[in-house]
Design an enzyme around this catalytic site. Structure first.
Site, PDB file in Angstrom:
ATOM      1  N   LYS A  35       1.227  -1.203   0.227  1.00  0.00           N
ATOM      2  CA  LYS A  35      -0.210   0.045   0.182  1.00  0.00           C
ATOM      3  C   LYS A  35       1.224   1.271   0.176  1.00  0.00           C
ATOM      4  O   LYS A  35       2.015   1.246   0.328  1.00  0.00           O
ATOM      5  CB  LYS A  35      -1.215  -0.407   1.278  1.00  0.00           C
ATOM      6  CG  LYS A  35      -0.420  -0.076   2.582  1.00  0.00           C
ATOM      7  CD  LYS A  35      -1.420  -0.496   3.482  1.00  0.00           C
ATOM      8  CE  LYS A  35      -0.535  -0.458   4.977  1.00  0.00           C
ATOM      9  NZ  LYS A  35      -1.111  -0.155   6.070  1.00  0.00           N
ATOM     10  N   ARG A 130     -10.891   0.291  15.354  1.00  0.00           N
ATOM     11  CA  ARG A 130     -10.619   1.352  12.987  1.00  0.00           C
ATOM     12  C   ARG A 130     -11.844   0.270  12.893  1.00  0.00           C
ATOM     13  O   ARG A 130     -12.590   0.263  12.309  1.00  0.00           O
ATOM     14  CB  ARG A 130      -9.441   1.228  12.758  1.00  0.00           C
ATOM     15  CG  ARG A 130      -8.771   2.653  13.443  1.00  0.00           C
ATOM     16  CD  ARG A 130      -7.613   2.456  12.591  1.00  0.00           C
ATOM     17  NE  ARG A 130      -6.873   1.566  12.386  1.00  0.00           N
ATOM     18  CZ  ARG A 130      -5.470   1.186  11.616  1.00  0.00           C
ATOM     19  NH1 ARG A 130      -4.765   2.149  11.442  1.00  0.00           N
ATOM     20  NH2 ARG A 130      -5.476   0.136  11.176  1.00  0.00           N
ATOM     21  N   TYR A 256      17.068  29.305  10.290  1.00  0.00           N
ATOM     22  CA  TYR A 256      15.632  30.292  10.204  1.00  0.00           C
ATOM     23  C   TYR A 256      15.850  30.392  12.151  1.00  0.00           C
ATOM     24  O   TYR A 256      16.045  28.919  13.020  1.00  0.00           O
ATOM     25  CB  TYR A 256      15.083  29.673  10.296  1.00  0.00           C
ATOM     26  CG  TYR A 256      14.486  29.595   8.494  1.00  0.00           C
ATOM     27  CD1 TYR A 256      14.622  31.656   8.054  1.00  0.00           C
ATOM     28  CD2 TYR A 256      14.682  28.901   7.572  1.00  0.00           C
ATOM     29  CE1 TYR A 256      14.421  31.677   6.779  1.00  0.00           C
ATOM     30  CE2 TYR A 256      13.968  28.765   6.275  1.00  0.00           C
ATOM     31  CZ  TYR A 256      14.426  30.767   5.675  1.00  0.00           C
ATOM     32  OH  TYR A 256      14.104  30.729   4.455  1.00  0.00           O
ATOM     33  N   MET A 304      13.445  24.779   3.944  1.00  0.00           N
ATOM     34  CA  MET A 304      12.503  23.776   3.072  1.00  0.00           C
ATOM     35  C   MET A 304      13.341  23.101   2.344  1.00  0.00           C
ATOM     36  O   MET A 304      12.517  21.858   1.248  1.00  0.00           O
ATOM     37  CB  MET A 304      11.489  24.927   1.754  1.00  0.00           C
ATOM     38  CG  MET A 304      11.078  24.313   1.367  1.00  0.00           C
ATOM     39  SD  MET A 304       9.782  25.632   0.355  1.00  0.00           S
ATOM     40  CE  MET A 304       8.948  24.790  -0.749  1.00  0.00           C
TER      41      MET A 304
HETATM   42  C1  LIG Z   1      -0.699  -1.310   6.514  1.00  0.00           C
HETATM   43  C2  LIG Z   1      -0.942  -2.743   7.503  1.00  0.00           C
HETATM   44  C3  LIG Z   1      -0.682  -4.034   7.691  1.00  0.00           C
HETATM   45  C4  LIG Z   1       1.270  -3.299   7.318  1.00  0.00           C
HETATM   46  O1  LIG Z   1       1.780  -3.075   8.675  1.00  0.00           O
HETATM   47  P1  LIG Z   1       3.208  -2.908   9.294  1.00  0.00           P
HETATM   48  O2  LIG Z   1       3.074  -2.403   9.920  1.00  0.00           O
HETATM   49  O3  LIG Z   1       3.735  -2.038   7.536  1.00  0.00           O
HETATM   50  O4  LIG Z   1       3.857  -4.578   9.161  1.00  0.00           O
HETATM   51  C5  LIG Z   1      -0.856  -5.235   7.957  1.00  0.00           C
HETATM   52  N1  LIG Z   1      -2.255  -5.016   7.653  1.00  0.00           N
HETATM   53  C6  LIG Z   1      -3.195  -4.723   7.790  1.00  0.00           C
HETATM   54  C7  LIG Z   1      -4.268  -4.067   7.703  1.00  0.00           C
HETATM   55  C8  LIG Z   1      -2.284  -3.150   7.632  1.00  0.00           C
HETATM   56  O5  LIG Z   1      -3.087  -2.101   7.289  1.00  0.00           O
END
Ligand SMILES: *Cc1c(COP(=O)(O)O)cnc(C)c1O
Length: 365
Positions: A35, A130, A256, A304
């Protein structure tokens, strides 16, 4: 000449890390989580190295299309399932497996016209609050899916809130195991932290593990353990060069807000990397960096397009010297992205995912 900043992706490290995860759970199949464009690495850049996984897990349907376009014919899992009814058509066409976490998604499946029954991962909210059905509602959701001709096979999944921390996973594993006791189907519970820390327990391991961050060479439970402990290698290097050098006298300030004040004469390097490249602005004086492979620190604020680094530990360094923001230096020295993230009060995921569009990326030969 282009600005000297460059990100390098390391396929051998991706392969190595995937093998480490497999070694931790030899009996489970592995979803390589890709992802967020493979945690900022680029799906197309990691694909060859991660083809040894049993499947790819992701969120966006467009990312699923990209994985299919690369020639992958094995399983692909949509971790959040579909977002609207017509997404199911793409699932049929591309043979995507998808999570089902809410009643609406079941309604859409029930109304979906297809010749090809689909493979779904029914998600339980076992305590993270969630996505997913609560344990009280999980079995009813399962029964609804089981009755649908649109559904070929139901697997069971949940996600841990504390696999990397002190609370651990036992309370969620108990809920998941009790609720699903007599239900058939494959199980998937573990992210990277659970896979590396807890998956010797078959109830945690399940049939499929879902590692993301460990594949990308970062310790999922840093600072409790680091990459050396888990035997993981950096898969992304962010490197740049020293653009200029300034000689400071006691009382001189840097950048800065004049947040850094020199206490003694010192040389600093001005480096071509800033928050517009994805380097976290929350890093400031003290954050680690490598110059010519030697560990030193930031001084002053991140701006930046530039940061400023202390050249005291590297007196030979100067204009054009190699600077490693994270990853592997030419000398082989490693600066784990976890340490940079910690200095900025965040996690490695955010740094790698935030690599900016303007940074050119190459894949190591
Ligand atoms: C992103 C995600 C993972 C992977 O998590 P990591 O901590 O990067 O290993 C696994 N399961 C779900 C449902 C996720 O959204």
């Amino acid at each position: 000449m282009p600005r000297p900043i460059l990100a390098t992706i390391h396929p051998p490290a991706l392969r190595h890390n995937l093998a480490r995860v497999r070694a931790a759970t030899p009996d489970a199949r592995v979803w390589a989580v890709v992802k967020a464009n493979a945690y900022g690495h680029g799906i197309e850049r990691v694909y060859e190295a991660l083809r040894g996984a049993d499947g790819f897990a992701l969120l966006d349907l467009q990312e699923a299309e990209r994985v299919r376009a690369l020639g992958w014919r094995g399983p692909i899992l949509l971790l959040e399932g579909v977002f609207e009814p017509r997404d199911l058509e793409l699932c049929s066409r591309l043979n995507l497996w998808h999570a089902v976490h809410c009643d609406e998604q079941i309604d859409w499946l029930a109304a979906h016209k297809t010749q090809v029954p689909q493979r779904v991962f029914l998600k339980m909210n076992s305590g993270m609050n969630r996505l997913g059905f609560t344990p009280q509602r999980f079995r009813a959701a399962w029964a609804r899916l089981e009755a649908l001709p649109q559904v070929e096979e139901i697997s069971l999944m949940t996600h841990f809130s504390d696999a990397d921390g002190a609370r651990g996973v036992a309370h969620q594993v108990r809920v998941f195991t009790e609720t699903t006791r007599d239900l058939p189907g494959e199980r998937s519970l573990s992210n990277s932290a659970a896979t590396l820390r807890h998956a010797t327990d078959p109830a945690v391991r399940g049939d499929w593990v879902r590692p993301g961050i460990a594949v990308y060479g970062s310790a999922p439970d840093f600072p409790a353990h680091d990459t050396a402990h888990w035997g993981l290698m950096p898969t992304m290097t962010l490197a740049t060069r020293v653009l200029a050098v300034q000689q400071l006298q006691p009382g001189d300030t840097v950048g800065y807000g004049s947040s850094f004040v020199a206490e003694a004469p010192m040389r600093i390097g001005i480096v071509a990397c800033g928050y517009a490249d994805g380097y976290p602005r929350h890093c400031s004086t003290g954050a680690p960096v490598l110059v010519d492979g030697v560990r030193t620190r930031l001084v002053g604020r991140v701006s930046m397009d530039m940061i400023t680094v202390d050249l005291t530990p590297v007196p030979q360094a100067g204009f054009g010297s190699e600077v490693t923001m994270w990853g592997r230096a030419a000398s082989g020295a490693v600066l784990p992205v976890d340490e940079v993230a910690a200095a900025g009060g965040t996690v490695s995921y955010e740094l790698m995912c935030a690599l900016a569009q303007r940074v050119p990326v190459v894949v190591q030969e």
